[in-house]
Design an enzyme around this catalytic site. Structure first.
Site, PDB file in Angstrom:
ATOM      1  N   THR A  94     -10.600  10.113  -3.966  1.00  0.00           N
ATOM      2  CA  THR A  94     -10.931  11.450  -4.444  1.00  0.00           C
ATOM      3  C   THR A  94     -12.368  11.448  -4.963  1.00  0.00           C
ATOM      4  OG1 THR A  94      -8.628  11.657  -5.112  1.00  0.00           O
ATOM      5  CG2 THR A  94     -10.162  13.269  -6.033  1.00  0.00           C
ATOM      6  N   THR A 132      -6.236   8.242   5.874  1.00  0.00           N
ATOM      7  CA  THR A 132      -5.727   9.596   5.633  1.00  0.00           C
ATOM      8  C   THR A 132      -6.915  10.509   5.346  1.00  0.00           C
ATOM      9  OG1 THR A 132      -3.733   8.634   4.706  1.00  0.00           O
ATOM     10  CG2 THR A 132      -4.166  10.943   4.171  1.00  0.00           C
ATOM     11  N   LYS A 221       0.183  13.932   8.122  1.00  0.00           N
ATOM     12  CA  LYS A 221       0.122  12.849   7.137  1.00  0.00           C
ATOM     13  C   LYS A 221       0.093  13.422   5.718  1.00  0.00           C
ATOM     14  CE  LYS A 221      -0.390   9.087   5.042  1.00  0.00           C
ATOM     15  NZ  LYS A 221       0.635   8.067   4.908  1.00  0.00           N
ATOM     16  N   ASN A 225       3.271  13.041   2.824  1.00  0.00           N
ATOM     17  CA  ASN A 225       3.104  12.523   1.465  1.00  0.00           C
ATOM     18  C   ASN A 225       3.380  13.599   0.419  1.00  0.00           C
ATOM     19  OD1 ASN A 225       2.648   9.918   2.132  1.00  0.00           O
ATOM     20  ND2 ASN A 225       0.481   9.854   1.594  1.00  0.00           N
ATOM     21  N   CYS A 277      -2.065   6.746  -3.053  1.00  0.00           N
ATOM     22  CA  CYS A 277      -2.111   7.862  -2.104  1.00  0.00           C
ATOM     23  C   CYS A 277      -1.490   9.182  -2.526  1.00  0.00           C
ATOM     24  CB  CYS A 277      -1.532   7.410  -0.775  1.00  0.00           C
ATOM     25  SG  CYS A 277      -2.615   6.206  -0.005  1.00  0.00           S
ATOM     26  N   GLN A 279      -1.116  10.922  -5.275  1.00  0.00           N
ATOM     27  CA  GLN A 279      -1.949  11.816  -6.088  1.00  0.00           C
ATOM     28  C   GLN A 279      -3.179  12.286  -5.300  1.00  0.00           C
ATOM     29  OE1 GLN A 279      -2.480  11.007 -10.253  1.00  0.00           O
ATOM     30  NE2 GLN A 279      -4.667  11.270 -10.077  1.00  0.00           N
TER      31      GLN A 279
HETATM   32  P1  NAD Z   1      -8.591  -0.136   0.660  1.00  0.00           P
HETATM   33  O1  NAD Z   1      -9.558   0.312  -0.345  1.00  0.00           O
HETATM   34  O2  NAD Z   1      -7.595  -1.210   0.339  1.00  0.00           O
HETATM   35  O3  NAD Z   1      -9.377  -0.645   1.976  1.00  0.00           O
HETATM   36  C1  NAD Z   1     -10.446   0.008   2.545  1.00  0.00           C
HETATM   37  C2  NAD Z   1     -11.493  -1.029   2.954  1.00  0.00           C
HETATM   38  O4  NAD Z   1     -12.505  -0.393   3.722  1.00  0.00           O
HETATM   39  C3  NAD Z   1     -12.202  -1.690   1.776  1.00  0.00           C
HETATM   40  O5  NAD Z   1     -11.981  -3.081   1.811  1.00  0.00           O
HETATM   41  C4  NAD Z   1     -13.694  -1.325   1.993  1.00  0.00           C
HETATM   42  O6  NAD Z   1     -14.579  -2.372   1.646  1.00  0.00           O
HETATM   43  C5  NAD Z   1     -13.733  -1.065   3.484  1.00  0.00           C
HETATM   44  N1  NAD Z   1     -14.856  -0.240   3.904  1.00  0.00           N
HETATM   45  C6  NAD Z   1     -15.292   0.934   3.379  1.00  0.00           C
HETATM   46  N2  NAD Z   1     -16.349   1.408   4.064  1.00  0.00           N
HETATM   47  C7  NAD Z   1     -16.601   0.514   5.045  1.00  0.00           C
HETATM   48  C8  NAD Z   1     -17.556   0.443   6.095  1.00  0.00           C
HETATM   49  N3  NAD Z   1     -18.447   1.410   6.266  1.00  0.00           N
HETATM   50  N4  NAD Z   1     -17.549  -0.625   6.913  1.00  0.00           N
HETATM   51  C9  NAD Z   1     -16.638  -1.608   6.753  1.00  0.00           C
HETATM   52  N5  NAD Z   1     -15.682  -1.594   5.794  1.00  0.00           N
HETATM   53  C10 NAD Z   1     -15.657  -0.547   4.954  1.00  0.00           C
HETATM   54  O7  NAD Z   1      -7.825   1.174   1.157  1.00  0.00           O
HETATM   55  P2  NAD Z   1      -6.368   1.253   1.822  1.00  0.00           P
HETATM   56  O8  NAD Z   1      -5.320   1.274   0.771  1.00  0.00           O
HETATM   57  O9  NAD Z   1      -6.276   0.258   2.916  1.00  0.00           O
HETATM   58  O10 NAD Z   1      -6.423   2.723   2.426  1.00  0.00           O
HETATM   59  C11 NAD Z   1      -7.236   3.033   3.531  1.00  0.00           C
HETATM   60  C12 NAD Z   1      -6.869   4.396   4.060  1.00  0.00           C
HETATM   61  O11 NAD Z   1      -5.507   4.388   4.513  1.00  0.00           O
HETATM   62  C13 NAD Z   1      -6.942   5.520   3.029  1.00  0.00           C
HETATM   63  O12 NAD Z   1      -7.386   6.684   3.666  1.00  0.00           O
HETATM   64  C14 NAD Z   1      -5.501   5.696   2.588  1.00  0.00           C
HETATM   65  O13 NAD Z   1      -5.240   7.014   2.154  1.00  0.00           O
HETATM   66  C15 NAD Z   1      -4.751   5.414   3.865  1.00  0.00           C
HETATM   67  N6  NAD Z   1      -3.379   4.920   3.661  1.00  0.00           N
HETATM   68  C16 NAD Z   1      -3.102   3.969   2.709  1.00  0.00           C
HETATM   69  C17 NAD Z   1      -1.805   3.458   2.571  1.00  0.00           C
HETATM   70  C18 NAD Z   1      -1.479   2.399   1.549  1.00  0.00           C
HETATM   71  O14 NAD Z   1      -0.324   2.063   1.418  1.00  0.00           O
HETATM   72  N7  NAD Z   1      -2.422   1.844   0.821  1.00  0.00           N
HETATM   73  C19 NAD Z   1      -0.797   3.894   3.433  1.00  0.00           C
HETATM   74  C20 NAD Z   1      -1.113   4.866   4.409  1.00  0.00           C
HETATM   75  C21 NAD Z   1      -2.406   5.359   4.513  1.00  0.00           C
HETATM   76  C1  UGA Z   2       3.718   6.196   0.158  1.00  0.00           C
HETATM   77  C2  UGA Z   2       4.585   6.693   1.311  1.00  0.00           C
HETATM   78  O1  UGA Z   2       5.944   6.340   1.048  1.00  0.00           O
HETATM   79  C3  UGA Z   2       4.139   6.089   2.630  1.00  0.00           C
HETATM   80  O2  UGA Z   2       4.895   6.634   3.700  1.00  0.00           O
HETATM   81  C4  UGA Z   2       2.655   6.415   2.843  1.00  0.00           C
HETATM   82  O3  UGA Z   2       2.182   5.819   4.032  1.00  0.00           O
HETATM   83  C5  UGA Z   2       1.857   5.893   1.660  1.00  0.00           C
HETATM   84  O4  UGA Z   2       2.363   6.490   0.439  1.00  0.00           O
HETATM   85  C6  UGA Z   2       0.411   6.235   1.730  1.00  0.00           C
HETATM   86  O5  UGA Z   2       0.024   7.183   2.366  1.00  0.00           O
HETATM   87  O6  UGA Z   2      -0.292   5.490   1.068  1.00  0.00           O
HETATM   88  P1  UGA Z   2       3.584   3.979  -1.303  1.00  0.00           P
HETATM   89  O7  UGA Z   2       2.709   4.792  -2.168  1.00  0.00           O
HETATM   90  O8  UGA Z   2       3.113   2.642  -0.861  1.00  0.00           O
HETATM   91  O9  UGA Z   2       3.911   4.799   0.050  1.00  0.00           O
HETATM   92  O10 UGA Z   2       4.982   3.753  -2.017  1.00  0.00           O
HETATM   93  P2  UGA Z   2       6.288   4.677  -2.242  1.00  0.00           P
HETATM   94  O11 UGA Z   2       7.469   3.859  -1.960  1.00  0.00           O
HETATM   95  O12 UGA Z   2       6.185   5.959  -1.532  1.00  0.00           O
HETATM   96  O13 UGA Z   2       6.247   4.942  -3.809  1.00  0.00           O
HETATM   97  C7  UGA Z   2       5.252   5.732  -4.407  1.00  0.00           C
HETATM   98  C8  UGA Z   2       5.556   5.935  -5.887  1.00  0.00           C
HETATM   99  O14 UGA Z   2       6.659   6.805  -6.068  1.00  0.00           O
HETATM  100  C9  UGA Z   2       5.918   4.642  -6.623  1.00  0.00           C
HETATM  101  O15 UGA Z   2       5.304   4.632  -7.886  1.00  0.00           O
HETATM  102  C10 UGA Z   2       7.423   4.714  -6.738  1.00  0.00           C
HETATM  103  O16 UGA Z   2       7.920   3.983  -7.824  1.00  0.00           O
HETATM  104  C11 UGA Z   2       7.608   6.204  -6.917  1.00  0.00           C
HETATM  105  N1  UGA Z   2       8.964   6.651  -6.519  1.00  0.00           N
HETATM  106  C12 UGA Z   2       9.354   6.570  -5.223  1.00  0.00           C
HETATM  107  C13 UGA Z   2       9.807   7.198  -7.481  1.00  0.00           C
HETATM  108  O17 UGA Z   2       9.450   7.304  -8.666  1.00  0.00           O
HETATM  109  N2  UGA Z   2      11.038   7.637  -7.089  1.00  0.00           N
HETATM  110  C14 UGA Z   2      11.474   7.552  -5.802  1.00  0.00           C
HETATM  111  O18 UGA Z   2      12.617   7.976  -5.534  1.00  0.00           O
HETATM  112  C15 UGA Z   2      10.609   7.008  -4.857  1.00  0.00           C
END
Ligand code: NAD
Ligand code: UGA
Length: 470
Positions: A94, A132, A221, A225, A277, A279
């Site tokens: 954000t 995302t 997506k 979420n 993610c 929030q």
């Molecule tokens: P993260 O911060 O763990 O990883 C992102 C990486 O990208 C960092 O290591 C950063 O150094 C690298 N980076 C940034 N700019 C770069 C560039 N120009 N060249 C090379 N590397 C670069 O983030 P994340 O949790 O992996 O999330 C990534 C995306 O996926 C976000 O948009 C998030 O919303 C989405 N997403 C995350 C989850 C999750 O569970 N964490 C699940 C689904 C989707």
């Molecule tokens: C979530 C989604 O579940 C994934 O599908 C998505 O890809 C991801 O966000 C993303 O875009 O990053 P994640 O945040 O890893 O995955 O974990 P969740 O299992 O969804 O839990 C999120 C939060 O909600 C946790 O703090 C969990 O404790 C809480 N939660 C979940 C509750 O308080 N109650 C529930 O019933 C379920």
């Protein structure tokens, strides 16, 4: 020309890029997969025995594929240049300043990665949005590519959002509920879509691979979420009513779950949702709605966030109130700091807000989490009192402990903030824990860990469970 996929590059070696492409490489030994990042320490860790993230099952997959067809490197340009298909998995946090601060996604990393691709990729490639992003981000990426890339390079952008949840990333990736692939409605777009679908079809059920338009895919997506987060806020709102009416939210949710139209998942009440993610993506949706001139829609989704913030605050306030309205100088054991079980991730963890509120009220915290390092807790809360850090930062009154038992010694209360299996284990010696604590000894269960409160009450504990009225 849209080439068949023999060489894949993933920009961003984080929680998404790492596991996603490690599983892809493991499943497709004939495709060379290079995961690249500008963060040297992260790449070093991916190449070591101590991976930068904890995910059950991931170590074995990385060990088997690494050096065979899976590579981790800081050579971003070299990896882009060789690739037929490029996943963009960079962070989209954000915005903290400027227009849309606090709501809009900061797309600077997406733009930087796209500029790099446009400049470096001589032949062109299929570019896949894995991060995302707000709806219509691909349009801006396309403009950057047309302006910067050589005229004979062919690019096609796809949207392929990731739905894995942390803690279950490997199982989610091996057997996803669905893989979305959005493309432009052109012959070239559909061909690129097909190329990516072919890669997934090596291990994903064909009916789970869903193709659609690019904008729908991007928005799906955010929608998924938002709907998941909304369920959590909804059940937490019910939990607040339960606490005032002698109802029990776990009974109420189990009744609701039996209705197939409602479904059984994501109805666990507690201390509010955390994670990097929910929030951010809701804020993103609120901003998108506002910028499309839909204030009522924005207000609707905003309320999910309001309820979440209130839930966290309410939990901390309840602790203070029950402990005779003062926790000044009281020792409190904090059990669990990660935003959910089976991950070491603390991003937006509810524990951060709860701990801050308790520290603010003068408590001395003993924090234990099986997978969160003390440096991560330090970063989240500020340095601990007595630690050897810069005198400029205010030091906070907590210690990081090595076990559940140790955290409880001398504490007046223990507070469950993450549902780690070891807290629920039969091996927990509650009698010994009670004996080691200050009296009266409270349990504040924010995660529905205590299954038999009567037994604990018999030992002498005062038990408070989120969403359970007495
Ligand atoms: P993260 O911060 O763990 O990883 C992102 C990486 O990208 C960092 O290591 C950063 O150094 C690298 N980076 C940034 N700019 C770069 C560039 N120009 N060249 C090379 N590397 C670069 O983030 P994340 O949790 O992996 O999330 C990534 C995306 O996926 C976000 O948009 C998030 O919303 C989405 N997403 C995350 C989850 C999750 O569970 N964490 C699940 C689904 C989707
Ligand atoms: C979530 C989604 O579940 C994934 O599908 C998505 O890809 C991801 O966000 C993303 O875009 O990053 P994640 O945040 O890893 O995955 O974990 P969740 O299992 O969804 O839990 C999120 C939060 O909600 C946790 O703090 C969990 O404790 C809480 N939660 C979940 C509750 O308080 N109650 C529930 O019933 C379920």
């Amino acid at each position: 020309e849209i080439r068949s996929v023999k060489n894949i590059c993933c920009i961003g070696a984080g929680y998404v890029g790492g596991p996603t492409c490690a599983v892809l490489a493991w499943k497709c030994p004939d495709i060379k997969v290079t995961i690249t990042d500008i963060a040297e320490d992260r790449i070093r860790a991916w190449n070591s025995d101590e991976l930068p993230i904890f995910e059950p099952g991931l170590d074995d997959i990385v060990k088997e594929a690494r050096g065979r067809n899976l590579f981790f490197t800081t050579d971003v340009d070299g990896s882009i240049e060789a690739a037929d298909l490029i996943f963009v998995s960079v962070n989209t946090p954000t915005k903290v300043a400027g227009i849309g601060a606090g709501l809009a996604a900061d797309l600077c990393y997406i733009e930087a990665a796209t500029r790099r691709i446009a400049t470096v990729s001589k032949r062109g490639a299929i570019i896949v949005e894995k991060s995302t992003v707000p709806c219509r981000t691909a349009e801006s990426m396309n403009q950057i590519l047309s302006a910067l890339s050589p005229s004979n390079a062919t690019f096609e952008i796809l949207s392929n959002p990731e739905f894995l949840a942390e803690g279950t990333a490997v199982e989610d990736l091996l057997d996803p509920a669905r893989v979305l692939i959005g493309s432009m409605p052109t012959t070239r777009g559909r061909l690129a879509q097909q190329r990516l679908a072919e890669v997934y079809s090596r291990w994903v059920r064909p009916e789970a691979i869903v193709t659609m338009g690019l904008w729908s895919s991007e928005l799906s997506k955010l929608a998924a979420n938002a709907l998941l987060a909304q369920r959590v806020s909804s059940i937490n709102a019910i939990a607040a009513i339960c606490e005032r009416t002698e109802a029990n939210v776990h009974e109420v949710s189990s009744a609701c779950r039996l209705d197939l139209r409602i479904g059984s998942k994501f109805l666990e009440a507690g201390i509010g949702f955390g994670g990097s993610c929910f929030q951010k993506d809701l804020q993103n949706l609120v901003y998108l709605s506002l910028s499309l001139g839909l204030p009522e829609v924005a207000e609707y989704w905003k309320q999910v966030l309001v309820m979440n913030a209130w839930t966290k605050q309410r939990f901390a306030r309840n602790i203070v109130q029950k402990m005779f309205s003062t926790i000044t100088a009281k020792h409190i054991a904090i059990l669990g700091f990660a935003f959910k079980a089976d991950t070491g991730d603390t991003r937006e963890a509810p524990a951060i807000d709860v701990c801050r509120d308790l520290l603010e009220d003068g408590a001395l915290l003993h924090i234990y989490d099986p997978k969160v390092s003390s440096s991560a807790i330090n970063r989240a809360l500020g340095p601990a009192k007595g630690s050897n850090v810069s005198f400029q930062s205010e030091q906070r009154a907590y210690t990081v402990e090595a076990s559940m038992q140790q955290a409880c010694v001398g504490a007046s209360a223990l507070v469950f903030l993450t549902k780690w299996a070891e807290f629920e284990s039969h091996a927990v010696d509650w009698k010994a824990i009670y004996a080691s604590m200050s009296k009266p000894a409270w349990i504040f269960d924010g995660r529905n860990i205590v299954k038999d409160p009567t037994a604990l009450k018999k030992l002498g504990f005062i038990v408070y469970q989120s969403g359970v009225g007495y």
